[in-house]
Design an enzyme around this catalytic site. Structure first.
Site, PDB file in Angstrom:
ATOM      1  N   CYS A 131       0.848  -1.196   0.000  1.00 52.46           N
ATOM      2  CA  CYS A 131       0.000   0.000   0.000  1.00 52.46           C
ATOM      3  C   CYS A 131       0.885   1.248   0.000  1.00 52.46           C
ATOM      4  CB  CYS A 131      -0.917   0.006   1.211  1.00 52.46           C
ATOM      5  SG  CYS A 131      -2.135  -1.317   1.222  1.00 52.46           S
ATOM      6  N   ARG A 156       4.131   2.373  -2.694  1.00 54.46           N
ATOM      7  CA  ARG A 156       4.310   2.883  -4.050  1.00 54.46           C
ATOM      8  C   ARG A 156       4.365   1.700  -5.004  1.00 54.46           C
ATOM      9  NH1 ARG A 156       2.455   7.288  -3.115  1.00 54.46           N
ATOM     10  NH2 ARG A 156       3.000   7.910  -5.243  1.00 54.46           N
ATOM     11  N   GLU A 164      -0.678   3.666 -13.332  1.00 58.36           N
ATOM     12  CA  GLU A 164      -2.041   3.928 -12.907  1.00 58.36           C
ATOM     13  C   GLU A 164      -2.666   4.924 -13.865  1.00 58.36           C
ATOM     14  OE1 GLU A 164      -2.130   5.115  -8.795  1.00 58.36           O
ATOM     15  OE2 GLU A 164      -1.090   3.313  -8.095  1.00 58.36           O
ATOM     16  N   HIS A 214      -5.814   2.279  -5.430  1.00 62.07           N
ATOM     17  CA  HIS A 214      -5.066   3.348  -4.766  1.00 62.07           C
ATOM     18  C   HIS A 214      -5.951   4.111  -3.788  1.00 62.07           C
ATOM     19  CE1 HIS A 214      -1.272   6.039  -5.335  1.00 62.07           C
ATOM     20  NE2 HIS A 214      -1.718   6.091  -4.087  1.00 62.07           N
ATOM     21  N   ALA A 245      -5.190   6.596   0.917  1.00 59.64           N
ATOM     22  CA  ALA A 245      -5.430   7.902   1.542  1.00 59.64           C
ATOM     23  C   ALA A 245      -6.878   8.344   1.408  1.00 59.64           C
ATOM     24  CB  ALA A 245      -4.518   8.957   0.926  1.00 59.64           C
TER      25      ALA A 245
END
Length: 528
Positions: free
Chosen positions: A227, A229, A258, A278, A281
């Site tokens: 989780c 890079r 991505e 992704h 966050a």
């Protein structure tokens, strides 16, 4: 000043920026449109979607700061920005908890096959045999990168009775012990771990840190979580290891390319893999946190203050920042006063730090001094990013030293400025820990705030010198905020230091220089 927000950022961060600047929000712009408009802006705020390439930076003629509302700065050409003196900053703290919790959730979802079981039951099945998991209790978790997020993951998984080991060449044994992690060499972590989770930035050293060679050294049946890079894991090697059974499961939130598509997703059809797009966050709290943090950083950068989260200058740990932060203004003003004192090109400067400053990192304060020293004499803007490089290009020798000698003040910054014509010295300190004061110029002791204008007038030691200078200034309507007189190193002379709230016109300066007994008159703009 104008700010461009080019990606979706929490409105709370945008509102904070609007209190200080004109802000335009333009998201999902094609590169051509960004290139056409970026030259109008002083600041750029992005997330991960906008690619801030060298081409964009070259087109950004007025750009002074790039703020990344998040941690990773892979989408920003940092060397190009640094070469232009553009501050690049991120928000490393704002999404720490969100990323930590997502890592734990992904680990547990992979372990207990939760997404797969959910999909099965949604399809109308009642299949309990296909989704046997394992327990994490008693297993060993290997953490690559025991920083803000890695250390928090460790603490949470310790609560689930996992053994936590870590590889991180940048933290101390003491810090690792504080978070209950045993530091081990990388190969030992690979060999001992039942689970491996990655929490490092993407660098030359961490690119594909999990590759075929590393996987071969792992336990059979290891489970891997990423989780951090996408580029930290060789996804093709991981996919091959999943197919062979060497790796029992994987939980992946980030990818080398991505957005992920069916064409570049090697894990399609693998039931032992949990994937998210992704989302590390992606909590309401984290999005507000990173937006507000980056807004404060952009404001600091554009208002000339040091940015603690700048990624293209020396990082300032919180423990250091708490000590040195009150001294930034003082250091910069010492530099500004120093350039006015110098009569001719400066060859070298030395900053001596005493007291509490002698026991901490002071590189950022030296940079602040150089910023103040160079800004008044250069057309290009000098900031905390480019000041050291400009000093080097000008062949300016810069030395800072730590001293434990005792003086009149418990903590002070003592400056020596060497020119072709001689040497000048300056001393500054803080009164009550917060009020910046200049307490000595050369051998003349004084006490004034480095604000507004300071008039220095060496003169013969004879009656009525103060009265004559005061009369000239008063007749011109120039208010005197403070005045001090003391003897100089030359016998029979004094130095008068007069603080004024405004500039003194040239014709008034000529009148002052014409007073009999005045040796010289120098006006210093303490604020540059």
């Amino acid at each position: 000043m104008r700010i461009l927000v080019s990606d979706d950022v929490s409105e709370k961060g945008v509102a904070l920026l609007r209190e200080h600047f004109d802000v335009d929000v333009k998201t999902n712009m094609p590169t051509e449109e960004l290139l056409a408009c970026i030259g109008e802006y002083d600041g750029l705020v992005t997330r991960s979607q906008t690619q801030v390439t060298k081409q964009v930076i070259d087109a950004a003629k007025n750009l002074k700061v790039i703020g990344r509302a998040g941690v990773g700065v892979d989408n920003i050409d940092i060397p190009a920005a640094t070469a232009r003196g553009i501050v690049v900053l991120n928000a490393p703290e704002g999404n720490t908890i969100a990323a930590t919790e997502h890592t734990v959730a992904m680990m547990m979802a992979m372990t207990r096959h939760i997404p797969q079981a959910h999909a099965s039951i949604q399809a109308g099945k009642w299949d309990r045999k296909s989704f046997d998991g394992i327990q994490v209790q008693g297993k060993t978790l290997g953490i690559i990168g025991v920083g803000r997020i890695g250390s928090r993951v460790a603490l949470r998984m310790q609560a689930m009775e996992m053994t936590t080991i870590g590889y991180d060449p940048y933290i101390t044994e003491e810090r690792a012990q504080q978070v209950g992690v045993e530091l081990v060499p990388f190969e030992e972590l690979l060999a001992k771990s039942d689970y491996i989770t990655i929490h490092t930035p993407l660098t030359k050293e961490t690119h594909n840190i999990i590759n075929a060679e590393a996987i071969a050294k792992m336990k059979d049946g290891v489970r891997i979580v990423n989780c951090a890079r996408g580029g930290c894991v060789d996804t093709e090697a991981l996919a091959a290891a999943l197919k062979s059974g060497k790796v029992a499961g994987a939980a992946i939130d980030v990818y080398p390319e991505e957005p992920l598509t069916p064409e570049n997703n090697p894990f399609i059809g693998m039931p032992q893999v949990v994937q998210t797009p992704h989302l590390g966050a992606s909590t309401i709290e984290a999005q507000i946190g990173v937006a507000v943090d980056v807004a404060y950083g952009v404001i600091d950068a554009l208002e000339g203050r040091p940015v603690m989260t700048a990624v293209n200058m020396a990082p300032i740990p919180k423990s250091v920042a708490s000590v040195i932060a009150p001294y930034f203004k003082l250091a910069e003003r010492l530099g500004t006063i120093g350039i006015y004192l110098a009569e001719g090109p400066i060859k070298a400067v030395e900053l001596e730090y005493t007291g509490e400053l002698a026991a901490t990192e002071t590189q950022a304060l030296t940079t602040a001094f150089l910023k103040g020293l160079l800004n008044p004499i250069l057309q290009d803007s000098v900031n905390f990013v480019n000041a050291p490089g400009i000093a080097k290009k000008r062949h300016l020798q810069v030395r800072d030293v730590k001293s434990h000698r005792t003086g009149y003040f418990s903590t002070a910054i003592n400056v020596k400025i060497a020119t072709e014509k001689g040497e000048h010295t300056l001393t500054g300190t803080l009164f009550a820990g917060k009020e910046a004061k200049i307490v000595q110029i050369d051998r003349f002791r004084l006490d004034f705030k480095p604000e507004g204008y300071l008039l220095l007038a060496p003169h013969l030691d004879k009656p009525n010198m103060i009265g004559q200078i005061a009369t000239v200034l008063g007749s011109a309507g120039i208010n005197i905020n403070g005045m001090q007189v003391g003897s100089t190193a030359i016998e029979g002379t004094n130095l008068m230091a007069i603080a004024t709230s405004g500039d003194i016109p040239n014709d008034i300066m000529l009148k002052l220089r014409g007073i009999e007994g005045i040796i010289d008159v120098k006006l210093i703009n303490c604020e540059g």
